[in-house]
Scaffold this motif. Sequence first.
Motif, mmCIF file in Angstrom:
data_model
loop_
_atom_site.group_PDB
_atom_site.id
_atom_site.type_symbol
_atom_site.label_atom_id
_atom_site.label_comp_id
_atom_site.label_asym_id
_atom_site.label_seq_id
_atom_site.Cartn_x
_atom_site.Cartn_y
_atom_site.Cartn_z
ATOM 1 N N LYS A 290 0.847 -1.184 0.000
ATOM 2 C CA LYS A 290 0.000 0.000 0.000
ATOM 3 C C LYS A 290 0.889 1.242 0.000
ATOM 4 O O LYS A 290 2.037 1.193 0.452
ATOM 5 N N ILE A 291 0.328 2.334 -0.502
ATOM 6 C CA ILE A 291 1.112 3.562 -0.654
ATOM 7 C C ILE A 291 0.530 4.643 0.243
ATOM 8 O O ILE A 291 -0.681 4.861 0.273
ATOM 9 N N TYR A 292 1.429 5.329 0.960
ATOM 10 C CA TYR A 292 1.034 6.352 1.913
ATOM 11 C C TYR A 292 1.703 7.676 1.562
ATOM 12 O O TYR A 292 2.835 7.703 1.066
ATOM 13 N N ARG A 293 0.981 8.758 1.837
ATOM 14 C CA ARG A 293 1.497 10.101 1.596
ATOM 15 C C ARG A 293 1.874 10.709 2.941
ATOM 16 O O ARG A 293 1.015 11.058 3.743
ATOM 17 N N ILE A 294 3.170 10.795 3.195
ATOM 18 C CA ILE A 294 3.680 11.281 4.476
ATOM 19 C C ILE A 294 4.756 12.321 4.201
ATOM 20 O O ILE A 294 5.723 12.042 3.484
ATOM 21 N N ALA A 295 4.596 13.514 4.739
ATOM 22 C CA ALA A 295 5.563 14.601 4.575
ATOM 23 C C ALA A 295 5.862 14.867 3.100
ATOM 24 O O ALA A 295 7.012 15.046 2.706
ATOM 25 N N GLU A 296 4.800 14.880 2.300
ATOM 26 C CA GLU A 296 4.893 15.142 0.860
ATOM 27 C C GLU A 296 5.740 14.111 0.123
ATOM 28 O O GLU A 296 6.317 14.395 -0.924
ATOM 29 N N MET A 297 5.789 12.903 0.663
ATOM 30 C CA MET A 297 6.462 11.788 0.000
ATOM 31 C C MET A 297 5.476 10.636 -0.161
ATOM 32 O O MET A 297 4.740 10.318 0.783
ATOM 33 N N SER B 273 -3.256 3.819 8.153
ATOM 34 C CA SER B 273 -4.357 3.972 7.204
ATOM 35 C C SER B 273 -4.780 5.417 6.943
ATOM 36 O O SER B 273 -5.230 5.732 5.837
ATOM 37 N N ARG B 274 -4.649 6.307 7.913
ATOM 38 C CA ARG B 274 -5.098 7.688 7.701
ATOM 39 C C ARG B 274 -4.249 8.427 6.666
ATOM 40 O O ARG B 274 -4.635 9.495 6.197
ATOM 41 N N PHE B 275 -3.101 7.860 6.330
ATOM 42 C CA PHE B 275 -2.196 8.506 5.381
ATOM 43 C C PHE B 275 -2.185 7.788 4.029
ATOM 44 O O PHE B 275 -1.333 8.050 3.181
ATOM 45 N N LEU B 276 -3.147 6.892 3.826
ATOM 46 C CA LEU B 276 -3.245 6.143 2.575
ATOM 47 C C LEU B 276 -3.555 7.083 1.413
ATOM 48 O O LEU B 276 -4.332 8.030 1.550
ATOM 49 N N THR B 277 -2.927 6.825 0.263
ATOM 50 C CA THR B 277 -3.177 7.626 -0.930
ATOM 51 C C THR B 277 -3.627 6.728 -2.072
ATOM 52 O O THR B 277 -3.292 5.534 -2.099
ATOM 53 N N ASP B 278 -4.345 7.304 -3.016
ATOM 54 C CA ASP B 278 -4.776 6.555 -4.196
ATOM 55 C C ASP B 278 -3.685 6.501 -5.267
ATOM 56 O O ASP B 278 -3.836 5.786 -6.262
ATOM 57 N N SER B 279 -2.622 7.242 -5.088
ATOM 58 C CA SER B 279 -1.558 7.283 -6.086
ATOM 59 C C SER B 279 -0.911 5.909 -6.259
ATOM 60 O O SER B 279 -0.820 5.122 -5.311
#
Length: 239
Positions: free
Chosen positions: A2-9, A25-31
């Motif tokens: 799974k891919i997460y968006r954390i600190a603009e990464m 899970s709260r930082f999950l991204t659709d990217s």
Amino acid sequence: MKIYRIAEMNIAVEAKYEETYRYLSRFLTDSTDYELYIQPTDEMIEYEKKLGEEIHGTASRPPVCESVAILRAICDDIIGKDGFFLHCSCLKYKGEAIIFTAPSGTGKSTHASLWRRHFKDEVEMINDDKPLVREKDGTFIIYGTPWNGKHGLGNNIAAPIKTIVFLRQAPTNTAAPVSAVEALALLLQQTVLPSDKAQLSKLLDLLGKLVETIPMYRLECTISDEAVTTIHDMIYQNS
């Protein structure tokens, strides 16, 4: 994975435990694109388990150790992206981040809670334990992360840093500016120091720029509303 968006990464994680995915899970991204891939190994998890035993005297469960291993991998990578980890409690107030840092047990979370009680809806928690900082176009920004302390106080938000406050317990409330030299020494105690010399040099450069850019204060304080107003007045009378 799974891919997460954390600190603009965008960070891809291949976890062993479903609990780890829930934790992030709260930082999950659709990217579908990512710039960092982390697959914790048994060795990485065992390292965090032993380290936790040394520091806290108790062994953490494997999913907890896995999540900490992921954070450590992010900390290693983010230095090359003008970023670093900072052990602190931070909140958003008037659109900017106020950061409280000190050794564990000093009262960072308690002081942040006093701000929430005093200023109510004007305050939004960014992170209560382990946020990340990055320099972007000359501005230092602090980011919420999934690792937000035992009370889970934090949000998937970011804010430019207004100030950093170093806390110390005391019988009365006093605040004063901290020199860049003293601030650097204190910050080094609240981050992760890489073993790689090039990364360490990069981290020192970033922290050096931070202490020259951001006003920093020491607050000797009680647990009281007066502690809040003491540092608030110091920060904003010098704005």
